[in-house]
Design a protein around this motif. Sequence first.
Motif, short mmCIF file in Angstrom:
data_model
loop_
_atom_site.label_atom_id
_atom_site.label_comp_id
_atom_site.label_asym_id
_atom_site.label_seq_id
_atom_site.Cartn_x
_atom_site.Cartn_y
_atom_site.Cartn_z
N ARG A 180 0.84 -1.16 0.00
CA ARG A 180 -0.08 -0.09 -0.05
C ARG A 180 0.81 1.10 -0.15
NH1 ARG A 180 -3.28 -3.45 2.97
NH2 ARG A 180 -2.13 -2.96 5.14
N ASP A 181 2.05 1.23 0.88
CA ASP A 181 3.02 2.21 0.64
C ASP A 181 3.58 2.58 -0.53
OD1 ASP A 181 2.23 2.70 3.52
OD2 ASP A 181 4.40 1.72 4.06
N GLU A 182 3.91 1.39 -1.31
CA GLU A 182 4.47 1.63 -2.49
C GLU A 182 3.53 1.98 -3.65
OE1 GLU A 182 7.29 1.57 -5.61
OE2 GLU A 182 7.60 1.79 -3.62
N LEU A 183 2.40 1.75 -3.45
CA LEU A 183 1.18 2.21 -4.42
C LEU A 183 0.96 3.73 -4.26
CD1 LEU A 183 -1.23 1.79 -6.49
CD2 LEU A 183 -2.65 1.31 -4.32
N ALA A 184 0.97 4.16 -3.04
CA ALA A 184 0.94 5.49 -2.68
C ALA A 184 1.99 6.39 -3.25
CB ALA A 184 0.51 5.90 -1.46
N ARG A 185 3.19 5.83 -2.97
CA ARG A 185 4.55 6.32 -3.56
C ARG A 185 4.26 6.61 -5.22
NH1 ARG A 185 8.82 5.87 -5.92
NH2 ARG A 185 8.67 3.55 -6.17
N SER A 186 4.20 5.29 -5.63
CA SER A 186 4.31 5.26 -7.12
C SER A 186 3.18 6.21 -7.79
CB SER A 186 4.14 3.85 -7.70
OG SER A 186 5.30 3.17 -7.23
N ALA A 187 2.06 6.00 -7.23
CA ALA A 187 0.85 6.71 -7.75
C ALA A 187 1.38 8.41 -7.76
CB ALA A 187 -0.32 6.62 -6.90
N LYS A 188 1.86 8.80 -6.69
CA LYS A 188 2.25 10.18 -6.84
C LYS A 188 3.25 10.56 -7.67
CE LYS A 188 4.30 13.56 -3.54
NZ LYS A 188 4.81 13.72 -2.17
N VAL A 189 4.14 9.79 -7.81
CA VAL A 189 5.19 9.68 -9.01
C VAL A 189 4.36 9.59 -10.27
CG1 VAL A 189 7.23 8.71 -10.33
CG2 VAL A 189 7.12 8.97 -7.76
N TRP A 190 3.71 8.96 -10.60
CA TRP A 190 3.11 8.81 -11.74
C TRP A 190 2.25 10.15 -12.01
CZ3 TRP A 190 2.86 6.86 -16.41
CH2 TRP A 190 1.67 6.87 -17.04
N LYS A 191 1.32 10.43 -11.32
CA LYS A 191 0.49 11.74 -11.37
C LYS A 191 1.42 12.94 -11.62
CE LYS A 191 -3.15 10.04 -8.64
NZ LYS A 191 -4.04 10.17 -7.25
N GLY A 192 2.59 13.09 -10.92
CA GLY A 192 3.60 14.13 -11.39
C GLY A 192 3.83 14.15 -12.93
N PHE A 193 4.19 12.83 -13.15
CA PHE A 193 4.74 12.51 -14.53
C PHE A 193 3.81 12.73 -15.70
CE2 PHE A 193 5.47 9.71 -18.26
CZ PHE A 193 6.72 9.96 -18.59
N ALA A 194 2.53 12.32 -15.16
CA ALA A 194 1.63 12.44 -16.29
C ALA A 194 1.08 13.99 -16.50
CB ALA A 194 0.41 11.66 -15.78
N SER A 195 1.10 14.81 -15.27
CA SER A 195 0.82 16.21 -15.41
C SER A 195 1.81 16.92 -16.19
CB SER A 195 0.64 16.79 -13.83
OG SER A 195 0.61 18.23 -14.04
N THR A 196 3.21 16.88 -16.05
CA THR A 196 4.28 17.19 -16.77
C THR A 196 3.98 16.71 -18.46
OG1 THR A 196 5.78 17.12 -15.08
CG2 THR A 196 6.49 16.99 -17.31
#
Length: 110
Positions: A82-98
């Motif tokens: 669950r921690d990894e999912l939260a961390r990876s989701a944050k990275v993905w959302k930042g990347f997708a926004s960029t």
Amino acid sequence: METTQLLKGVLDLAVLAVLRDGDGYGYDILRRLRTAGLDEVGDASVYGTLRRLFQAGLLTAYVVPSDEGPHRKYYALNEAGRDELARSAKVWKGFASTMDDLLSGGTAHR
């Protein structure tokens, strides 16, 4: 760019996200990914990802006997998953926004 190339980079995240909604066995997880729109995901890729995530300590596993065939190995998210999912989701959302900014002609601000 082909979808299969993009999938290689985000399959871990996709599998963790699917398991957030409930435990599942290999084929069930594959079906759920395809139902979500990842039609090109391969069987071997999902099974390999499950093994890797389990070995990394992000999933737990348990076996459920079946009267209609072989026993099924179910996978579940644990706290580390669950921690990894939260961390990876944050990275993905930042990347997708960029990427959205770049594709719309804007300049990335990150």
